[in-house]
Design an enzyme around this catalytic site. Structure first.
Site, short mmCIF file in Angstrom:
data_model
loop_
_atom_site.label_atom_id
_atom_site.label_comp_id
_atom_site.label_asym_id
_atom_site.label_seq_id
_atom_site.Cartn_x
_atom_site.Cartn_y
_atom_site.Cartn_z
N GLY A 66 0.82 -1.31 -0.05
CA GLY A 66 -0.01 -0.09 0.03
C GLY A 66 0.89 1.19 -0.17
O GLY A 66 1.78 1.51 -0.73
N VAL A 109 4.66 -3.46 15.17
CA VAL A 109 4.73 -2.09 15.81
C VAL A 109 3.91 -2.07 17.05
O VAL A 109 4.05 -0.99 17.78
CB VAL A 109 3.86 -1.16 14.76
CG1 VAL A 109 4.82 -0.85 13.75
CG2 VAL A 109 2.39 -1.47 14.48
N TYR A 127 -11.88 3.96 13.90
CA TYR A 127 -11.00 4.15 13.10
C TYR A 127 -10.68 5.61 13.24
O TYR A 127 -9.43 6.14 13.37
CB TYR A 127 -11.17 3.57 11.63
CG TYR A 127 -9.98 4.13 10.69
CD1 TYR A 127 -8.86 3.64 10.60
CD2 TYR A 127 -10.35 5.18 9.80
CE1 TYR A 127 -7.89 4.12 9.67
CE2 TYR A 127 -9.37 5.56 8.97
CZ TYR A 127 -8.16 4.97 8.73
OH TYR A 127 -7.32 5.46 8.09
N LYS A 160 -7.35 7.77 14.46
CA LYS A 160 -6.45 8.82 13.49
C LYS A 160 -6.73 10.15 14.01
O LYS A 160 -5.78 11.04 13.90
CB LYS A 160 -7.31 8.65 12.07
CG LYS A 160 -6.76 7.44 11.50
CD LYS A 160 -5.40 7.21 11.37
CE LYS A 160 -4.78 6.08 10.66
NZ LYS A 160 -3.27 5.74 10.61
N GLY A 215 -7.13 11.22 1.74
CA GLY A 215 -8.53 10.73 1.56
C GLY A 215 -8.68 9.26 1.34
O GLY A 215 -7.90 8.67 1.60
#
Length: 279
Positions: A18, A62, A153, A157, A184
């Site tokens: 990605g 992570v 989500y 963020k 976006g």
């Protein structure tokens, strides 16, 4: 091939696929020495081999502080001091909030938020003695506006945005640069099954990567992608809440994620994002 970033050592988390993979490739083309960290080491190695140059692939979980520290230690011992650290790893399981289980909520915040907090802090500790360094945290335009079907989500963020603003206020005077990247809808596995919005078409990972490269070359705090998202986000937040909600409904943001939840093309990603593919 450019040389704007020749000699720069850049670390990217979650870069096997990605946006992370596209960013690694774009940075390498500019001459940077890039370290890709990913929990899926085979994918990371394939990506690093495809990019070539000095790109290296390293194991990285992570959610483990020890793994993050080992990742940075290995980079510094092989490539040199880290000039740019990009917290890119993230997941976006979609669900009506009443159906979302606790394990999924914990996983979203562990990867999207807590990992970013620890990665930022660990990178800053290594950069501050040199008096320079750049930490880039990948958030989302969803962090500026909570959306149905992705409330958790969006919250994760939003935390990235606020934390990075606080880190900038505290550490920029001591020589560190910070950037908040807010894409976006981006055409990766993360948005499988999600429709374009009228007047706000989906972007590619390469578009995001190019914007990140520009931010590395010329640091700035807010990086909206596309740039047209900045006035849209700012205007809707200035409007009365109900007016902003009505505008969002006209654009379809009230159902764009809800519509994607049950689509078959999303099932493989959802299993991986929630960790249920290993259950």
């Amino acid at each position: 091939m450019s040389n704007r970033l020749t000699g720069k050592v850049v670390a990217i988390t979650g870069a096997g696929r990605g946006i992370g993979a596209a960013t690694a490739a774009a940075l390498a083309r500019e001459g940077a020495r890039v370290a890709i960290g990913d929990v899926d080491l085979d994918i990371a190695k394939a990506t690093a081999e495809r990019i070539g140059g000095d790109t290296v692939a390293l194991p990285l979980d992570v959610t483990s502080n020890e793994s993050v520290a080992a990742f940075m230690d290995t980079i510094e011992s092989t490539l040199g001091p880290i000039d740019v650290y990009i917290n890119n790893a993230g997941v976006m399981p979609l669900s009506p909030l009443l159906d979302e289980d606790d394990a999924t909520i914990d996983r979203i915040f562990a990867i999207n938020t807590r990992a970013m907090l620890h990665g930022t802090r660990e990178a800053a500790r290594r950069m501050l003695p040199r008096g320079n360094g750049h930490i880039i945290n990948v958030a989302s335009t969803a962090g500026k506006a909570g959306l149905a079907g992705s409330a958790t989500y969006s919250a994760s963020k939003a935390a990235v945005i606020q934390y990075t603003e606080g880190a900038y206020a505290e550490l920029h005077p001591r020589g560190l640069d910070f950037s908040i990247v807010m894409p976006g809808i981006t055409r990766t596995e993360l948005t499988a099954g999600v429709d374009d919005l009228p007047g706000f078409r989906a972007i590619t990972p390469e578009t995001v990567a190019d914007a990140i490269v520009d931010a590395v070359v010329k640091p700035r705090l807010e990086v909206f992608i596309p740039r047209s998202a900045r006035p849209l986000m700012n205007v809707t937040r200035l409007l009365p809440f109900r007016v902003g909600q009505a505008l969002g409904r006209k654009m379809g943001v009230d159902h764009v994620f809800l519509d994607a939840i049950e689509r078959p093309e999303r099932s493989a990603y959802e299993a991986r994002a929630t960790g249920k593919d290993h259950a």
